[in-house]
Motif scaffolding. Structure first.
Motif, mmCIF file in Angstrom:
data_model
loop_
_atom_site.group_PDB
_atom_site.id
_atom_site.type_symbol
_atom_site.label_atom_id
_atom_site.label_comp_id
_atom_site.label_asym_id
_atom_site.label_seq_id
_atom_site.Cartn_x
_atom_site.Cartn_y
_atom_site.Cartn_z
ATOM 1 N N GLN A 225 0.815 -1.211 0.000
ATOM 2 C CA GLN A 225 0.000 0.000 0.000
ATOM 3 C C GLN A 225 0.854 1.270 0.000
ATOM 4 O OE1 GLN A 225 -3.354 0.175 -0.257
ATOM 5 N NE2 GLN A 225 -3.449 -2.046 -0.461
ATOM 6 N N LEU A 226 1.995 1.238 0.699
ATOM 7 C CA LEU A 226 2.806 2.447 0.829
ATOM 8 C C LEU A 226 3.757 2.673 -0.345
ATOM 9 C CD1 LEU A 226 3.799 2.393 4.608
ATOM 10 C CD2 LEU A 226 2.081 3.801 3.500
ATOM 11 N N SER A 227 3.928 1.668 -1.187
ATOM 12 C CA SER A 227 4.880 1.803 -2.288
ATOM 13 C C SER A 227 4.482 2.966 -3.194
ATOM 14 C CB SER A 227 4.925 0.504 -3.099
ATOM 15 O OG SER A 227 5.727 0.659 -4.241
ATOM 16 N N GLY A 228 5.469 3.807 -3.524
ATOM 17 C CA GLY A 228 5.216 4.909 -4.435
ATOM 18 C C GLY A 228 5.179 4.474 -5.889
ATOM 19 N N GLU A 229 5.567 3.230 -6.167
ATOM 20 C CA GLU A 229 5.548 2.695 -7.522
ATOM 21 C C GLU A 229 4.217 1.999 -7.771
ATOM 22 O OE1 GLU A 229 8.602 0.163 -10.368
ATOM 23 O OE2 GLU A 229 8.480 -0.299 -8.240
ATOM 24 N N ALA A 230 3.666 2.173 -8.980
ATOM 25 C CA ALA A 230 2.395 1.522 -9.332
ATOM 26 C C ALA A 230 2.624 0.020 -9.469
ATOM 27 C CB ALA A 230 1.865 2.103 -10.637
ATOM 28 N N VAL A 231 1.891 -0.773 -8.673
ATOM 29 C CA VAL A 231 2.075 -2.228 -8.642
ATOM 30 C C VAL A 231 0.713 -2.896 -8.769
ATOM 31 C CG1 VAL A 231 2.935 -4.196 -7.329
ATOM 32 C CG2 VAL A 231 4.117 -2.006 -7.177
ATOM 33 N N LEU A 232 0.646 -3.945 -9.612
ATOM 34 C CA LEU A 232 -0.551 -4.758 -9.758
ATOM 35 C C LEU A 232 -0.156 -6.221 -9.654
ATOM 36 C CD1 LEU A 232 -0.552 -2.438 -12.304
ATOM 37 C CD2 LEU A 232 -2.967 -3.093 -12.233
ATOM 38 N N VAL A 233 -1.090 -7.058 -9.230
ATOM 39 C CA VAL A 233 -0.894 -8.505 -9.188
ATOM 40 C C VAL A 233 -1.971 -9.129 -10.060
ATOM 41 C CG1 VAL A 233 -0.827 -10.577 -7.756
ATOM 42 C CG2 VAL A 233 0.090 -8.416 -6.873
ATOM 43 N N ALA A 234 -1.555 -10.027 -10.977
ATOM 44 C CA ALA A 234 -2.492 -10.667 -11.890
ATOM 45 C C ALA A 234 -2.257 -12.171 -11.898
ATOM 46 C CB ALA A 234 -2.332 -10.103 -13.308
ATOM 47 N N ARG B 89 -4.598 -13.816 -16.724
ATOM 48 C CA ARG B 89 -4.197 -12.398 -16.798
ATOM 49 C C ARG B 89 -5.193 -11.475 -16.104
ATOM 50 N NH1 ARG B 89 -2.749 -11.711 -23.092
ATOM 51 N NH2 ARG B 89 -4.993 -11.307 -23.019
ATOM 52 N N ARG B 90 -6.069 -12.013 -15.271
ATOM 53 C CA ARG B 90 -7.022 -11.197 -14.533
ATOM 54 C C ARG B 90 -6.336 -10.537 -13.343
ATOM 55 N NH1 ARG B 90 -11.406 -10.231 -17.708
ATOM 56 N NH2 ARG B 90 -11.948 -12.138 -18.835
ATOM 57 N N ILE B 91 -6.598 -9.254 -13.133
ATOM 58 C CA ILE B 91 -5.966 -8.496 -12.048
ATOM 59 C C ILE B 91 -6.635 -8.864 -10.729
ATOM 60 C CG2 ILE B 91 -5.514 -6.190 -11.137
ATOM 61 C CD1 ILE B 91 -5.547 -5.210 -14.054
ATOM 62 N N THR B 92 -5.833 -9.189 -9.729
ATOM 63 C CA THR B 92 -6.360 -9.563 -8.410
ATOM 64 C C THR B 92 -6.094 -8.510 -7.341
ATOM 65 O OG1 THR B 92 -4.319 -10.787 -7.919
ATOM 66 C CG2 THR B 92 -6.146 -12.027 -8.890
ATOM 67 N N GLU B 93 -5.017 -7.724 -7.484
ATOM 68 C CA GLU B 93 -4.699 -6.697 -6.492
ATOM 69 C C GLU B 93 -4.112 -5.487 -7.202
ATOM 70 O OE1 GLU B 93 -2.954 -7.788 -2.562
ATOM 71 O OE2 GLU B 93 -2.678 -9.756 -3.496
ATOM 72 N N ILE B 94 -4.325 -4.317 -6.597
ATOM 73 C CA ILE B 94 -3.784 -3.074 -7.140
ATOM 74 C C ILE B 94 -3.521 -2.121 -5.991
ATOM 75 C CG2 ILE B 94 -6.120 -2.231 -7.571
ATOM 76 C CD1 ILE B 94 -4.963 -0.582 -9.907
ATOM 77 N N ASN B 95 -2.402 -1.400 -6.018
ATOM 78 C CA ASN B 95 -2.084 -0.490 -4.914
ATOM 79 C C ASN B 95 -2.520 0.944 -5.251
ATOM 80 O OD1 ASN B 95 -0.093 0.317 -6.705
ATOM 81 N ND2 ASN B 95 1.530 0.375 -5.165
#
Length: 485
Positions: free
Chosen positions: A172-181, A186-192
């Protein structure tokens, strides 16, 4: 004197059936050997409750002083809490019927109490009682190992939850855009939050989408090749693609990992366009310096509502984003009690600055961190505000005796807590500390004989066990009668 070898000489009580006919063929010595072999401990108790004979079928039980029980009242050979059970066994012993099994504890000269399960039979109405016993030390040992295994599992579970919390916090605190799929669909499961800001879409509209839906169609061939490379070799080169909705170009990096029995892909998005300029009047890089400070930094208005908070402060209060603290009163997390925070703010109003104020920060999930606060008031600014820096102070290990017992607080240490902790809490802590030291001293003097320690302290055995559990003293294993059914 009645002995185990003279059991068969007792007058029979109307024998009937094949079993009784077979028993009639045994002489006194054979009957005594049969009783002794069928149990770990066998006793002959007369009408006054005195042990007339005692025998054991195991060599390790001979070291427990069983032979010395002869001539003593049976009730005098057990611990205090087992006396009512002995009374019940003597009272329930009736001619021709076995009493129900009851577990009692005998004081042992070798350390922990000896747990034995007894049942009795009175062959004749007014005759002696034959008592057979089973050694429960093996059962107690299994119960102790089971309790230790359960505690180990709970510790592992706590470590797992702590690791999960750290992962979510970093995500959550990461300043970089991160997604988990998901690697297969290829479905996205998490996004910060950083990825939400970059894509310009709310979380609920991104989770569940195909990763390809985030980019312009022109770059889909390279994206398909990236996922194909991940599935075949586990590695893929970075690619530059244009985000959908005119959000500009971004560099996409992907890494493969496994978790919970499934394969997932960690996607990192780095925008290539230059971000918005810093606010006017702020020196270049100043906001980035404040954000990356290792110490917590907070700016509030004069009502102590949070305006700005950096990542270090969010880490201390166990929250993920600045939006969760903005507009909230700083008192919500600062200080053990409300009076402690009010004293800090009163000093700040009076003197305009505070240095080296020791207090604590309470996290959203129950953590408590010792911190040292420095604060300043800026009433002459365009927007009057208060500034706070919060430096985490490592917890100090309290000095111990050579035997490993905690030393009580000194008078100076106790008086330092006045104003930060209520007098009621100070008295309660001191009382608990004295109780714990007294119990440890009594157990040390009696060499861990809990019956004697309870008597020395003027407590019942159950009361002593309750306090030992409360303060985490000793190992309440199978010698505790309540731990064995």
């Amino acid at each position: 004197m009645v002995t185990l070898s003279s059991l068969a000489s007792l007058p029979p009580r109307r024998p009937s059936g094949t079993l009784h006919q077979a028993a009639g063929l045994l002489d006194g010595e054979a009957a005594g050997l049969l009783v002794a072999a069928a149990s770990d401990i066998s006793l002959i108790i007369d009408g006054d409750g005195v042990i007339r004979d005692a025998a054991s079928s195991r060599a390790d039980l001979d070291d427990e002083g069983i032979a010395a029980w002869r001539g003593r009242a049976w009730i005098d050979t057990v611990t205090v809490e087992s006396r009512p059970k002995i009374d019940a066994l003597l009272r329930d012993a009736a001619a021709g019927t076995m009493t129900r099994w009851r577990q009692v504890n005998h004081p042992s000269p070798n350390g922990p109490d000896l747990p034995i399960r007894y049942s009795g039979l009175r062959p004749n109405k007014d005759g002696p009682i034959i008592v057979v016993g089973q050694d429960l030390r093996a059962v107690a040992g299994l119960q102790r190992r089971l309790a230790e295994a359960q505690q180990a599992l709970e510790r592992d579970y706590d470590l797992l939850r702590a690791a999960e919390t750290r992962y979510k916090l970093l995500f959550q605190l990461s300043g970089e855009a991160v997604l988990v799929a998901d690697a297969g669909t290829r479905r996205i499961t998490e996004i910060n939050p950083a990825a939400i800001r970059l894509l310009g879409r709310p979380q609920k509209r991104v989770v569940g989408l195909d990763v390809a839906d985030l980019f312009e169609p022109a770059g889909l061939r390279e994206l398909h090749g990236l996922f194909a490379g991940l599935r075949s070799t586990g590695q893929a080169s970075d690619l530059v693609a244009r985000l959908a909705g005119g959000r500009g170009e971004a560099r996409l990096s992907a890494s493969l990992f496994r978790g919970d029995g499934a394969t997932s892909v960690l996607l990192r998005l780095s925008p290539l366009a230059t971000g918005p300029a810093e606010p006017a009047g702020v020196p270049g890089g100043a906001l980035a310096v404040i954000e990356r400070m290792p110490e917590g930094f907070v700016v509030t208005d004069t009502a102590r509502r949070v305006l700005i908070a950096n990542a270090a402060f969010l880490d201390l209060v166990q929250l993920a984003t600045e939006e969760q603290v903005r507009g909230q009163p700083l008192d919500r997390w600062l200080g053990r009690e409300e009076t402690e925070a009010l004293a800090l703010f009163a000093t700040l109003r009076e003197h305009g600055a505070v240095r080296h104020h020791a207090t604590v920060l309470r996290g959203a999930y129950g953590s408590i961190a010792d911190v040292e606060v420095a604060a300043v008031s800026v009433p002459s600014a365009d927007q009057p505000c208060l500034g706070f820096t919060l430096r985490s102070v490592p917890r100090r290990v309290a000095p111990t005796h050579a035997g490993g017992h905690d030393l009580p607080r000194s008078v100076e240490q106790m008086t330092e807590l006045v104003g930060r902790v209520s007098m009621k809490a100070l008295v309660r802590e001191t009382t608990d500390l004295i109780e714990k030291l007294c119990i440890e001293a009594a157990l040390r003097i009696t060499r861990d004989n809990r019956a004697s320690a309870a008597e020395m302290l003027g407590l019942s055995r159950q009361g002593l066990y309750a306090k030992m559990r409360r303060y985490g003293i000793g190992d309440l294993d199978g010698s505790d009668p309540e731990l064995v059914p």
